[in-house]
Motif scaffolding. Structure first.
Motif, PDB file in Angstrom:
ATOM      1  N   GLU A 278      28.037   3.756  -4.873  1.00 36.92           N
ATOM      2  CA  GLU A 278      28.482   4.915  -5.651  1.00 36.92           C
ATOM      3  C   GLU A 278      29.782   4.598  -6.393  1.00 36.92           C
ATOM      4  OE1 GLU A 278      28.295   8.833  -7.148  1.00 36.92           O
ATOM      5  OE2 GLU A 278      26.800   7.512  -6.247  1.00 36.92           O
ATOM      6  N   LEU A 279      30.705   3.908  -5.722  1.00 36.19           N
ATOM      7  CA  LEU A 279      31.950   3.517  -6.385  1.00 36.19           C
ATOM      8  C   LEU A 279      31.677   2.563  -7.542  1.00 36.19           C
ATOM      9  CD1 LEU A 279      34.308   3.026  -3.309  1.00 36.19           C
ATOM     10  CD2 LEU A 279      34.558   4.742  -5.113  1.00 36.19           C
ATOM     11  N   GLU A 280      30.777   1.614  -7.327  1.00 35.50           N
ATOM     12  CA  GLU A 280      30.446   0.654  -8.380  1.00 35.50           C
ATOM     13  C   GLU A 280      29.850   1.368  -9.592  1.00 35.50           C
ATOM     14  OE1 GLU A 280      27.822  -3.420  -9.055  1.00 35.50           O
ATOM     15  OE2 GLU A 280      27.603  -2.284  -7.206  1.00 35.50           O
ATOM     16  N   ARG A 281      29.049   2.373  -9.311  1.00 36.84           N
ATOM     17  CA  ARG A 281      28.389   3.115 -10.394  1.00 36.84           C
ATOM     18  C   ARG A 281      29.364   4.010 -11.160  1.00 36.84           C
ATOM     19  NH1 ARG A 281      25.221   7.707 -11.037  1.00 36.84           N
ATOM     20  NH2 ARG A 281      25.705   8.507  -8.988  1.00 36.84           N
ATOM     21  N   GLN A 282      30.385   4.546 -10.476  1.00 38.45           N
ATOM     22  CA  GLN A 282      31.232   5.573 -11.078  1.00 38.45           C
ATOM     23  C   GLN A 282      32.647   5.122 -11.454  1.00 38.45           C
ATOM     24  OE1 GLN A 282      30.244   8.583 -11.903  1.00 38.45           O
ATOM     25  NE2 GLN A 282      28.217   8.380 -11.007  1.00 38.45           N
ATOM     26  N   THR A 283      33.119   4.026 -10.856  1.00 36.64           N
ATOM     27  CA  THR A 283      34.526   3.683 -10.990  1.00 36.64           C
ATOM     28  C   THR A 283      34.704   2.267 -11.524  1.00 36.64           C
ATOM     29  OG1 THR A 283      34.894   5.050  -9.032  1.00 36.64           O
ATOM     30  CG2 THR A 283      36.706   3.657  -9.717  1.00 36.64           C
ATOM     31  N   PRO A 284      35.455   2.107 -12.623  1.00 32.56           N
ATOM     32  CA  PRO A 284      35.680   0.756 -13.140  1.00 32.56           C
ATOM     33  C   PRO A 284      36.392  -0.167 -12.146  1.00 32.56           C
ATOM     34  CG  PRO A 284      36.387   2.416 -14.731  1.00 32.56           C
ATOM     35  CD  PRO A 284      36.045   3.138 -13.467  1.00 32.56           C
ATOM     36  N   GLY A 285      37.338   0.339 -11.399  1.00 30.73           N
ATOM     37  CA  GLY A 285      38.076  -0.487 -10.442  1.00 30.73           C
ATOM     38  C   GLY A 285      37.485  -0.422  -9.046  1.00 30.73           C
ATOM     39  N   TRP A 286      36.178  -0.370  -8.947  1.00 35.65           N
ATOM     40  CA  TRP A 286      35.486  -0.159  -7.679  1.00 35.65           C
ATOM     41  C   TRP A 286      35.748  -1.261  -6.654  1.00 35.65           C
ATOM     42  CZ3 TRP A 286      31.903  -3.567  -5.706  1.00 35.65           C
ATOM     43  CH2 TRP A 286      31.443  -4.557  -6.578  1.00 35.65           C
ATOM     44  N   PHE A 287      35.917  -2.512  -7.103  1.00 42.14           N
ATOM     45  CA  PHE A 287      36.034  -3.620  -6.149  1.00 42.14           C
ATOM     46  C   PHE A 287      37.292  -3.502  -5.305  1.00 42.14           C
ATOM     47  CE2 PHE A 287      36.899  -7.995  -4.802  1.00 42.14           C
ATOM     48  CZ  PHE A 287      35.700  -8.268  -4.162  1.00 42.14           C
ATOM     49  N   VAL A 288      38.401  -3.139  -5.922  1.00 41.33           N
ATOM     50  CA  VAL A 288      39.661  -2.985  -5.189  1.00 41.33           C
ATOM     51  C   VAL A 288      39.544  -1.846  -4.178  1.00 41.33           C
ATOM     52  CG1 VAL A 288      42.119  -2.460  -5.431  1.00 41.33           C
ATOM     53  CG2 VAL A 288      40.983  -3.895  -7.116  1.00 41.33           C
ATOM     54  N   VAL A 289      38.925  -0.750  -4.593  1.00 41.86           N
ATOM     55  CA  VAL A 289      38.750   0.400  -3.700  1.00 41.86           C
ATOM     56  C   VAL A 289      37.856   0.008  -2.526  1.00 41.86           C
ATOM     57  CG1 VAL A 289      37.937   2.779  -3.538  1.00 41.86           C
ATOM     58  CG2 VAL A 289      39.034   1.996  -5.636  1.00 41.86           C
ATOM     59  N   THR A 290      36.786  -0.724  -2.815  1.00 39.51           N
ATOM     60  CA  THR A 290      35.852  -1.134  -1.769  1.00 39.51           C
ATOM     61  C   THR A 290      36.500  -2.098  -0.780  1.00 39.51           C
ATOM     62  OG1 THR A 290      33.974  -0.813  -3.234  1.00 39.51           O
ATOM     63  CG2 THR A 290      33.623  -2.225  -1.329  1.00 39.51           C
ATOM     64  N   THR A 291      37.232  -3.086  -1.276  1.00 42.00           N
ATOM     65  CA  THR A 291      37.874  -4.033  -0.362  1.00 42.00           C
ATOM     66  C   THR A 291      38.933  -3.337   0.495  1.00 42.00           C
ATOM     67  OG1 THR A 291      39.363  -4.744  -2.135  1.00 42.00           O
ATOM     68  CG2 THR A 291      37.432  -6.124  -1.712  1.00 42.00           C
ATOM     69  N   ASP A 292      39.615  -2.363  -0.079  1.00 43.63           N
ATOM     70  CA  ASP A 292      40.592  -1.585   0.689  1.00 43.63           C
ATOM     71  C   ASP A 292      39.879  -0.804   1.796  1.00 43.63           C
ATOM     72  OD1 ASP A 292      43.266  -0.434   1.134  1.00 43.63           O
ATOM     73  OD2 ASP A 292      42.347   1.413   0.394  1.00 43.63           O
ATOM     74  N   LEU A 293      38.745  -0.182   1.473  1.00 43.12           N
ATOM     75  CA  LEU A 293      37.978   0.564   2.457  1.00 43.12           C
ATOM     76  C   LEU A 293      37.471  -0.366   3.563  1.00 43.12           C
ATOM     77  CD1 LEU A 293      36.567   3.102   3.535  1.00 43.12           C
ATOM     78  CD2 LEU A 293      34.666   2.584   1.984  1.00 43.12           C
ATOM     79  N   LEU A 294      36.947  -1.516   3.197  1.00 47.49           N
ATOM     80  CA  LEU A 294      36.438  -2.476   4.188  1.00 47.49           C
ATOM     81  C   LEU A 294      37.552  -2.961   5.121  1.00 47.49           C
ATOM     82  CD1 LEU A 294      33.992  -4.590   2.011  1.00 47.49           C
ATOM     83  CD2 LEU A 294      33.403  -2.856   3.703  1.00 47.49           C
ATOM     84  N   LYS A 295      38.738  -3.159   4.547  1.00 50.09           N
ATOM     85  CA  LYS A 295      39.878  -3.587   5.363  1.00 50.09           C
ATOM     86  C   LYS A 295      40.254  -2.490   6.356  1.00 50.09           C
ATOM     87  CE  LYS A 295      42.946  -5.517   2.903  1.00 50.09           C
ATOM     88  NZ  LYS A 295      44.026  -5.651   1.923  1.00 50.09           N
ATOM     89  N   LYS A 296      40.306  -1.244   5.888  1.00 49.00           N
ATOM     90  CA  LYS A 296      40.664  -0.128   6.771  1.00 49.00           C
ATOM     91  C   LYS A 296      39.586   0.119   7.815  1.00 49.00           C
ATOM     92  CE  LYS A 296      43.727   2.188   3.621  1.00 49.00           C
ATOM     93  NZ  LYS A 296      43.896   3.212   2.627  1.00 49.00           N
ATOM     94  N   ALA A 297      38.326  -0.139   7.444  1.00 48.63           N
ATOM     95  CA  ALA A 297      37.223   0.041   8.398  1.00 48.63           C
ATOM     96  C   ALA A 297      37.086  -1.168   9.318  1.00 48.63           C
ATOM     97  CB  ALA A 297      35.914   0.282   7.638  1.00 48.63           C
ATOM     98  N   GLN A 298      37.950  -2.158   9.108  1.00 52.95           N
ATOM     99  CA  GLN A 298      37.982  -3.396   9.893  1.00 52.95           C
ATOM    100  C   GLN A 298      36.655  -4.143   9.826  1.00 52.95           C
ATOM    101  OE1 GLN A 298      39.261  -2.116  13.790  1.00 52.95           O
ATOM    102  NE2 GLN A 298      41.348  -1.746  13.095  1.00 52.95           N
ATOM    103  N   VAL A 299      36.141  -4.241   8.602  1.00 56.80           N
ATOM    104  CA  VAL A 299      34.923  -5.004   8.344  1.00 56.80           C
ATOM    105  C   VAL A 299      35.332  -6.271   7.612  1.00 56.80           C
ATOM    106  CG1 VAL A 299      32.722  -5.027   7.100  1.00 56.80           C
ATOM    107  CG2 VAL A 299      33.518  -2.922   8.187  1.00 56.80           C
ATOM    108  N   GLY A 300      34.905  -7.419   8.132  1.00 56.03           N
ATOM    109  CA  GLY A 300      35.223  -8.694   7.496  1.00 56.03           C
ATOM    110  C   GLY A 300      34.408  -8.893   6.242  1.00 56.03           C
ATOM    111  N   SER A 301      34.814  -9.820   5.424  1.00 57.18           N
ATOM    112  CA  SER A 301      34.107 -10.079   4.175  1.00 57.18           C
ATOM    113  C   SER A 301      32.755 -10.716   4.450  1.00 57.18           C
ATOM    114  CB  SER A 301      34.942 -10.990   3.275  1.00 57.18           C
ATOM    115  OG  SER A 301      35.214 -12.198   3.946  1.00 57.18           O
TER     116      SER A 301
END
Length: 154
Positions: free
Chosen positions: A131-154
């Motif tokens: 959804e972020l990729e579809r709606q937000t130009p800066g989706w990657f930064v938002v997603t990596t921030d979310l993954l870091k906070k959710a403690q999910v590795g790359s």
């Protein structure tokens, strides 16, 4: 096999009813006191709750595990609180409506037997990322921030 004394069968039945009501997230849960009175149970609410704990222990159940919906609400709130400028870019411009849209997508995923093999938290992260990729130009930064906070590795 488990054995129970005859005098506890009514208490076991009411405790099972309480457990059944607690596992259904959509139902309004009456108090144990109300259930005890309405069922004419001779056992106190404390005894019913004690029996509930015994049943859960015997079955090795944990009713308080997170659901995919819990993860959706948590992860969405994390994105909205860390990136407050996002709502104007979202189609509804309202975080509550956006969660409703994501909830519908999650329900479709949970109904698909091929996707049931994945953890609910993983499905939610994928839904939010797409959804972020579809709606937000800066989706990657938002997603990596979310993954870091959710403690999910790359």
């Amino acid at each position: 096999s488990l054995q129970a004394q005859l005098k506890y069968l009514h208490c076991i039945g009411i405790s099972c009813l309480v457990l059944a009501v607690e596992t259904n997230e959509d139902e309004v849960i009456p108090s144990v006191q109300t259930l005890a009175v309405q069922s004419r149970c001779k056992h106190s609410p404390a005894e019913i709750l004690r029996m509930e704990r015994i049943i859960l222990d015997k079955l090795q159940w944990d009713l308080y595990t997170e659901t995919p919906m819990d993860f959706l609400n948590i992860f969405h709130a994390m994105v909205m609180s860390s990136w407050p400028h996002l709502p104007p870019r979202l189609p509804q411009r309202n975080p509550s409506l956006h969660v409703a849209l994501l909830t519908k997508q999650l329900q479709h995923c949970m109904a698909c037997h091929q996707l049931v093999q994945f953890k609910g938290s993983t499905l939610v992260l994928v839904i939010i990322t797409l959804e972020l990729e579809r709606q937000t130009p800066g989706w990657f930064v938002v997603t990596t921030d979310l993954l870091k906070k959710a403690q999910v590795g790359s």
